[in-house]
Design a protein around this motif. Sequence first.
Motif, PDB file in Angstrom:
ATOM      1  N   ASP A 245     -42.180  74.336 -12.300  1.00  0.00           N
ATOM      2  CA  ASP A 245     -40.839  74.237 -12.879  1.00  0.00           C
ATOM      3  C   ASP A 245     -40.124  73.136 -12.115  1.00  0.00           C
ATOM      4  OD1 ASP A 245     -37.858  74.857 -13.236  1.00  0.00           O
ATOM      5  OD2 ASP A 245     -38.769  76.336 -14.577  1.00  0.00           O
TER       6      ASP A 245
ATOM      7  N   ARG B  76     -38.407  77.976  -9.031  1.00  0.00           N
ATOM      8  CA  ARG B  76     -39.717  78.161  -8.389  1.00  0.00           C
ATOM      9  C   ARG B  76     -39.643  79.211  -7.284  1.00  0.00           C
ATOM     10  NH1 ARG B  76     -39.588  72.507  -8.329  1.00  0.00           N
ATOM     11  NH2 ARG B  76     -39.534  72.453  -6.034  1.00  0.00           N
TER      12      ARG B  76
ATOM     13  N   ASP C 273     -43.316  75.976 -16.894  1.00  0.00           N
ATOM     14  CA  ASP C 273     -42.115  75.762 -17.696  1.00  0.00           C
ATOM     15  C   ASP C 273     -42.444  74.701 -18.743  1.00  0.00           C
ATOM     16  OD1 ASP C 273     -39.462  75.856 -18.540  1.00  0.00           O
ATOM     17  OD2 ASP C 273     -38.842  74.298 -17.139  1.00  0.00           O
TER      18      ASP C 273
ATOM     19  N   SER D  15     -40.317  79.647 -20.825  1.00  0.00           N
ATOM     20  CA  SER D  15     -39.373  78.641 -21.321  1.00  0.00           C
ATOM     21  C   SER D  15     -38.074  79.232 -21.843  1.00  0.00           C
ATOM     22  CB  SER D  15     -40.030  77.839 -22.447  1.00  0.00           C
ATOM     23  OG  SER D  15     -39.112  76.931 -23.022  1.00  0.00           O
TER      24      SER D  15
ATOM     25  N   LYS E  18     -37.279  82.817 -21.415  1.00  0.00           N
ATOM     26  CA  LYS E  18     -36.490  83.088 -20.219  1.00  0.00           C
ATOM     27  C   LYS E  18     -35.354  84.073 -20.480  1.00  0.00           C
ATOM     28  CE  LYS E  18     -37.493  78.889 -17.600  1.00  0.00           C
ATOM     29  NZ  LYS E  18     -36.957  77.662 -16.959  1.00  0.00           N
TER      30      LYS E  18
END
Length: 214
Positions: free
Chosen positions: A7, A13, A53, A81, A103
């Motif tokens: 990411d 992260r 990601d 994502s 997400k």
Amino acid sequence: MRILVADDHEMVRRGLRSLLQAHLGWVVCAECASGREAVERTAELLPDVAVLDVTMPELDGIEAARQIRRDRPSVATVIFSVHDTEQMVREVLLAGACGYVAKSTSPQDLVSAVDAAHRRLPLFLARSFDCVLRKLASDAASRPEGGELFLLSGREREIVQLLADGQSNKEVATLLGIGLKTVEAHRAKIMRKIRVGSAAGLVRYAIRNGLVEA
């Protein structure tokens, strides 16, 4: 289980590392800030699962997943994502990822997807997934040409991302190690496929499909 996370935001992260390493026997063996780095580190470390990601510099997560599946098929990939759209789910399916988590879902959903990927069980946790499956089943024999991101090749995706990031045709050619005329030919073909007539349209398309951030 050894896990690679990718990411372009350091805080994300760190959060992923804390979440995943809270499980006994799970270790985050690498953190990557770009899709290209994720592909390279996967080849070097051979993690069990790579969590990617979508919107990252140099190479987006979808193309990274595709390259990992091609070059290191023993590594399972999970896409993580903010883009919960039918188009994104189509891309994830066609890239061969084991899982997709929006997400907007709970952290436990990502844990479940990583666990499932490690056991080679597909798990797609997104509102648009069921709708996509129905549409893929109904139009598989009559998929329209043009205008869909899933019709772009891996090289075309890379070029779209670089152009949308502001690179010139010459800079794209240098970065990818190909000729200027090749880039120009790809660009013209891409613009026909996605049905845009200007650089601004290409940028809007890339943003809308998660290739670059607004």
